[in-house]
Write an enzyme that holds these catalytic residues in place. Structure first.
Site, PDB file in Angstrom:
ATOM      1  N   HIS A   1       0.987  -1.046  -0.216  1.00 28.88           N
ATOM      2  CA  HIS A   1      -0.130   0.129   0.203  1.00 28.88           C
ATOM      3  C   HIS A   1       0.776   1.174   0.176  1.00 28.88           C
ATOM      4  O   HIS A   1       0.424   2.335   0.358  1.00 28.88           O
ATOM      5  CB  HIS A   1      -1.033  -0.135   1.136  1.00 28.88           C
ATOM      6  CG  HIS A   1      -2.200  -0.983   0.834  1.00 28.88           C
ATOM      7  ND1 HIS A   1      -2.324  -2.081   0.045  1.00 28.88           N
ATOM      8  CD2 HIS A   1      -3.681  -0.508   0.927  1.00 28.88           C
ATOM      9  CE1 HIS A   1      -3.408  -2.487  -0.116  1.00 28.88           C
ATOM     10  NE2 HIS A   1      -4.180  -1.589   0.513  1.00 28.88           N
TER      11      HIS A   1
ATOM     12  N   ASP B   1      -6.174   4.884   9.927  1.00 34.82           N
ATOM     13  CA  ASP B   1      -7.691   4.976   9.470  1.00 34.82           C
ATOM     14  C   ASP B   1      -8.122   3.719   8.759  1.00 34.82           C
ATOM     15  O   ASP B   1      -9.245   3.463   8.954  1.00 34.82           O
ATOM     16  CB  ASP B   1      -7.740   6.230   8.534  1.00 34.82           C
ATOM     17  CG  ASP B   1      -7.373   7.596   9.181  1.00 34.82           C
ATOM     18  OD1 ASP B   1      -7.417   7.579  10.529  1.00 34.82           O
ATOM     19  OD2 ASP B   1      -7.060   8.472   8.506  1.00 34.82           O
TER      20      ASP B   1
ATOM     21  N   GLU C   1      -9.736  13.873  14.405  1.00 35.95           N
ATOM     22  CA  GLU C   1      -9.413  14.134  13.326  1.00 35.95           C
ATOM     23  C   GLU C   1      -9.820  15.655  12.581  1.00 35.95           C
ATOM     24  O   GLU C   1     -10.831  15.827  13.098  1.00 35.95           O
ATOM     25  CB  GLU C   1      -9.461  12.994  12.186  1.00 35.95           C
ATOM     26  CG  GLU C   1      -8.471  11.998  12.518  1.00 35.95           C
ATOM     27  CD  GLU C   1      -8.168  10.890  11.484  1.00 35.95           C
ATOM     28  OE1 GLU C   1      -8.521  11.151  10.417  1.00 35.95           O
ATOM     29  OE2 GLU C   1      -7.477   9.802  11.693  1.00 35.95           O
TER      30      GLU C   1
HETATM   31  P1  FAD Z   1       4.234  -1.848   2.141  1.00 36.17           P
HETATM   32  O1  FAD Z   1       3.863  -0.639   1.393  1.00 36.17           O
HETATM   33  O2  FAD Z   1       4.215  -3.249   1.675  1.00 36.17           O
HETATM   34  O3  FAD Z   1       5.671  -1.502   2.528  1.00 36.17           O
HETATM   35  C1  FAD Z   1       6.147  -0.159   2.996  1.00 36.17           C
HETATM   36  C2  FAD Z   1       7.515  -0.138   3.474  1.00 36.17           C
HETATM   37  O4  FAD Z   1       7.633  -1.057   4.763  1.00 36.17           O
HETATM   38  C3  FAD Z   1       8.278  -0.784   2.350  1.00 36.17           C
HETATM   39  O5  FAD Z   1       9.819  -0.041   2.323  1.00 36.17           O
HETATM   40  C4  FAD Z   1       8.723  -2.215   2.726  1.00 36.17           C
HETATM   41  O6  FAD Z   1       9.892  -2.899   2.281  1.00 36.17           O
HETATM   42  C5  FAD Z   1       8.669  -2.342   4.483  1.00 36.17           C
HETATM   43  N1  FAD Z   1       8.158  -3.254   5.061  1.00 36.17           N
HETATM   44  C6  FAD Z   1       6.922  -3.896   4.745  1.00 36.17           C
HETATM   45  N2  FAD Z   1       6.676  -4.788   5.680  1.00 36.17           N
HETATM   46  C7  FAD Z   1       8.156  -5.025   6.427  1.00 36.17           C
HETATM   47  C8  FAD Z   1       8.207  -5.852   7.512  1.00 36.17           C
HETATM   48  N3  FAD Z   1       7.576  -6.823   7.983  1.00 36.17           N
HETATM   49  N4  FAD Z   1       9.551  -5.518   8.226  1.00 36.17           N
HETATM   50  C9  FAD Z   1      10.358  -4.256   7.695  1.00 36.17           C
HETATM   51  N5  FAD Z   1       9.923  -3.498   6.554  1.00 36.17           N
HETATM   52  C10 FAD Z   1       8.648  -3.965   6.078  1.00 36.17           C
HETATM   53  N6  FAD Z   1      -0.689   5.249   7.038  1.00 36.17           N
HETATM   54  C11 FAD Z   1      -0.803   5.887   8.265  1.00 36.17           C
HETATM   55  O7  FAD Z   1      -0.083   6.266   9.148  1.00 36.17           O
HETATM   56  N7  FAD Z   1      -2.283   6.128   8.815  1.00 36.17           N
HETATM   57  C12 FAD Z   1      -3.368   5.989   7.938  1.00 36.17           C
HETATM   58  O8  FAD Z   1      -4.395   6.083   8.341  1.00 36.17           O
HETATM   59  C13 FAD Z   1      -2.882   5.554   6.645  1.00 36.17           C
HETATM   60  N8  FAD Z   1      -4.118   5.101   5.772  1.00 36.17           N
HETATM   61  C14 FAD Z   1      -4.057   4.461   4.778  1.00 36.17           C
HETATM   62  C15 FAD Z   1      -4.712   4.172   3.821  1.00 36.17           C
HETATM   63  C16 FAD Z   1      -4.613   3.570   2.370  1.00 36.17           C
HETATM   64  C17 FAD Z   1      -5.720   3.423   1.629  1.00 36.17           C
HETATM   65  C18 FAD Z   1      -3.377   3.413   1.946  1.00 36.17           C
HETATM   66  C19 FAD Z   1      -3.044   2.941   0.820  1.00 36.17           C
HETATM   67  C20 FAD Z   1      -2.345   3.931   2.914  1.00 36.17           C
HETATM   68  C21 FAD Z   1      -2.418   4.285   4.162  1.00 36.17           C
HETATM   69  N9  FAD Z   1      -1.454   4.652   5.120  1.00 36.17           N
HETATM   70  C22 FAD Z   1      -1.739   5.255   6.433  1.00 36.17           C
HETATM   71  C23 FAD Z   1      -0.038   4.517   4.614  1.00 36.17           C
HETATM   72  C24 FAD Z   1       0.618   3.314   4.932  1.00 36.17           C
HETATM   73  O9  FAD Z   1       0.867   3.258   6.459  1.00 36.17           O
HETATM   74  C25 FAD Z   1       1.890   2.975   4.318  1.00 36.17           C
HETATM   75  O10 FAD Z   1       1.494   2.895   2.905  1.00 36.17           O
HETATM   76  C26 FAD Z   1       2.308   1.680   4.888  1.00 36.17           C
HETATM   77  O11 FAD Z   1       3.812   1.325   4.374  1.00 36.17           O
HETATM   78  C27 FAD Z   1       1.462   0.569   4.163  1.00 36.17           C
HETATM   79  O12 FAD Z   1       1.634  -0.598   4.621  1.00 36.17           O
HETATM   80  P2  FAD Z   1       1.803  -2.042   3.738  1.00 36.17           P
HETATM   81  O13 FAD Z   1       1.749  -3.046   4.799  1.00 36.17           O
HETATM   82  O14 FAD Z   1       1.184  -2.151   2.582  1.00 36.17           O
HETATM   83  O15 FAD Z   1       3.396  -1.895   3.392  1.00 36.17           O
END
Ligand code: FAD
Length: 520
Positions: free
Chosen positions: A93, A156, A269
């Site tokens: 994400h 969120d 918020e």
């Molecule tokens: P990924 O996008 O898969 O990874 C993000 C980064 O973390 C990459 O560099 C990856 O290599 C690294 N990573 C992933 N897993 C691990 C692990 N286990 N150990 C070490 N590194 C790792 N953020 C907020 O703070 N608050 C919000 O309310 C919020 N709402 C969101 C809503 C939506 C619809 C979206 C798309 C994003 C939102 N985000 C929010 C942002 C979100 O926190 C970040 O995009 C986060 O990185 C996404 O998590 P993911 O698990 O998909 O990680």
């Protein structure tokens, strides 16, 4: 085997060659890496994309590890190769390719919900041990249904993994009280870029612990996190009220976040919306429920291009009598200066409240705008700069809206642990600004390129105006920009990198460090 793989990574650009490879190759690679999980070097397309839809890459292979042992093996395997990189992918994400590894190995961390979660009695309460690849929505459901407990600090949207948000910060309407998610974990299990599996906390291997929290995946892969929990309330009253003036909105929001627990709401918020009847950007975006009667008269009295919505929530239990809840809400709202006749509210279960964005996700998927590009921009802007940010950015650059939410709400710096890797603006109060753009292919709207340029224009406006701000979920392409971002934390960040991932194998998609190329 490594020589064979390198040959494959370097030479094999053609589909024809890919097709020559078969199950045998996968099984040989599994053996070479000593994997118990699976490796897929054919159906890797999804790991070369992310929610942002702005960047693409071609991973060499996607590995679904069966546990920590596999993750350590993959990292060690990569470290013995001349130039392989490894990216942990949570739920993909990210917006700017942060979880990608072009021609590298992607570890698909996302775990199934039935992995199970343990409740642990902690010195001052309780915590749960959760896998780094667990989705927060599963953690919520499991904790509430099994134990009646719940983590304290959220995002969120909960379709994100524990490791993904802990690598950034994890913020939402509870952050003002409990700090970000990174301030709500007491222990991590991490596989470092050296391939070592290490348990860390603020008393054990503390440098690794704090560097990994908000560390953009640079130092290790989080395989387990111990997350603080508290008794989950049954119900939530979710309320929105509207302001015409930004200074009144910010003063009220700041007064709510600085009150002690019991004297304020449990969630605070806010967002900016366009002063028009536009169904996506305008007044209708304030409604909490499609059945709400909506009278725009109070808003039509103002000629401001944008208005502000304060969003708050109060927890309660089913045993609480409704008049007590009404009285508490009236008392808290009574101190605020929102426009008359602009109060909207619903009561819903705590779990439904935390899963509220899931409904929006369903609608966006049905409308086809979940899978289109999302040029999002997230910033932390200090209290000292937020009034000018409103003047230059919300009221001018973004006066017509962005096709999605424009969040703005204050949080308290003292709730963040400054030893973690996240960098923040100065001052006790700063604002999260989240420009969550959706692009609709069925409507006439600016191109994605124009929206990305508009994000750049906003950043340049902040720089030119001397605003005190930092990017949240940062994305830069040059070392100078990263240096500037980290400021006086940069040398420490580099030192931690050289200690825990000296060959720069991990998280290449962040574009902070370059993999040391042993073949040169
Ligand atoms: P990924 O996008 O898969 O990874 C993000 C980064 O973390 C990459 O560099 C990856 O290599 C690294 N990573 C992933 N897993 C691990 C692990 N286990 N150990 C070490 N590194 C790792 N953020 C907020 O703070 N608050 C919000 O309310 C919020 N709402 C969101 C809503 C939506 C619809 C979206 C798309 C994003 C939102 N985000 C929010 C942002 C979100 O926190 C970040 O995009 C986060 O990185 C996404 O998590 P993911 O698990 O998909 O990680």
């Amino acid at each position: 085997m490594i020589a064979y793989l390198e040959h494959f990574v370097h030479e094999n650009d053609s589909d024809a060659m890919l097709q020559q490879e078969d199950e045998e190759t996968a099984s040989r690679l599994c053996q070479a890496m000593d994997l118990q999980g699976t490796i897929d070097y054919r159906s890797t397309g999804y790991a070369g994309k992310d929610f942002g839809g702005l960047h693409a890459s071609t991973p060499f292979a996607v590995i679904r590890p069966s546990g920590t042992h596999d993750i350590a093996s993959v990292i060690r395997f990569a470290s013995q190769s001349p130039n392989l990189t490894v990216a942990a992918r949570g739920n993909g994400h990210s917006i700017n390719g942060q979880a990608m590894a072009n021609r590298g190995l992607v570890l698909d961390m996302k775990e199934s919900s039935d992995a199970g979660i343990d409740l642990i009695r902690y010195t001052d309460g309780y915590a749960v041990d959760v896998g780094g690849g667990a989705l927060w929505e599963d953690v919520l459901r499991w904790c509430v249904s099994e134990f009646g407990y719940s983590p304290r600090s959220w995002t969120d949207y909960l379709g994100l993994t524990v490791g993904g948000t802990l690598s950034n910060a994890g913020v939402s309407g509870q952050t003002f009280r409990y700090g970000p998610q990174t301030s709500n974990v007491t222990e991590l299990e991490v596989v470092t870029g050296n391939g070592d599996t290490v348990i860390c906390s603020d008393t054990q291997n503390s440098e690794l612990f704090f560097s990994v929290l908000g560390g953009l995946g640079q130092f290790g892969i989080i395989t387990r996190a111990r997350v603080l929990v508290q008794p989950a309330p049954d119900m939530v009253r979710w309320i929105r009220v509207v302001y015409s003036e930004f200074d009144e909105f910010t003063q009220d929001a700041e007064s709510l976040i600085t009150q002690s627990e019991g004297e304020s709401f449990d969630y605070v918020e806010g967002f900016v919306f366009v002063n028009s009847d536009d169904p996506v950007n305008g007044w209708p975006s304030v409604l909490l429920h499609p059945d709400h009667a909506f009278d725009p008269t109070p808003m039509t009295r103002f000629d401001n291009p944008v208005l502000y919505c304060l969003e708050v929530a109060l927890h309660y239990n089913k045993g609480n009598c409704s008049t007590t809840v009404d009285t508490r809400v009236e008392k808290l709202l009574g101190r605020l200066r929102f426009m008359e006749d602009t109060q909207f509210q619903v009561d819903l279960t705590y779990v439904d409240f935390l899963l509220r964005v899931k409904e929006a996700e369903k609608q966006a998927k049905a409308n086809g705008i979940w899978d289109t590009p999302h040029p999002w921009l997230n910033l932390f802007v200090s209290k000292t700069s937020i009034m000018d940010f409103d003047r230059f950015v919300f009221k001018k650059i973004l006066k017509d809206g962005i096709g999605g939410p424009m969040l703005v709400y204050p949080i308290l710096r003292s709730k963040w642990d400054e030893r973690a890797s996240i960098v923040l603006p100065e001052g006790e109060i700063f604002y999260i600004v989240a420009l969550l753009r959706f692009t609709n292919p069925y409507q006439k709207s600016p191109s994605v390129r124009d929206l990305v340029s508009q994000n750049q224009e906003i950043i340049q406006t902040c720089v030119r105006s001397g605003f005190d701000f930092k990017l949240y979920l940062p994305h830069y392409n040059t070392e100078d920009d990263w240096k500037q971002h980290f400021g006086d934390r940069w040398l420490w960040f580099v030192e931690m990198k050289s200690r825990y991932d000296p060959m720069a194998i991990l998280a290449p998609g962040q574009k902070i460090f370059t993999r040391h190329d042993e073949s040169c």
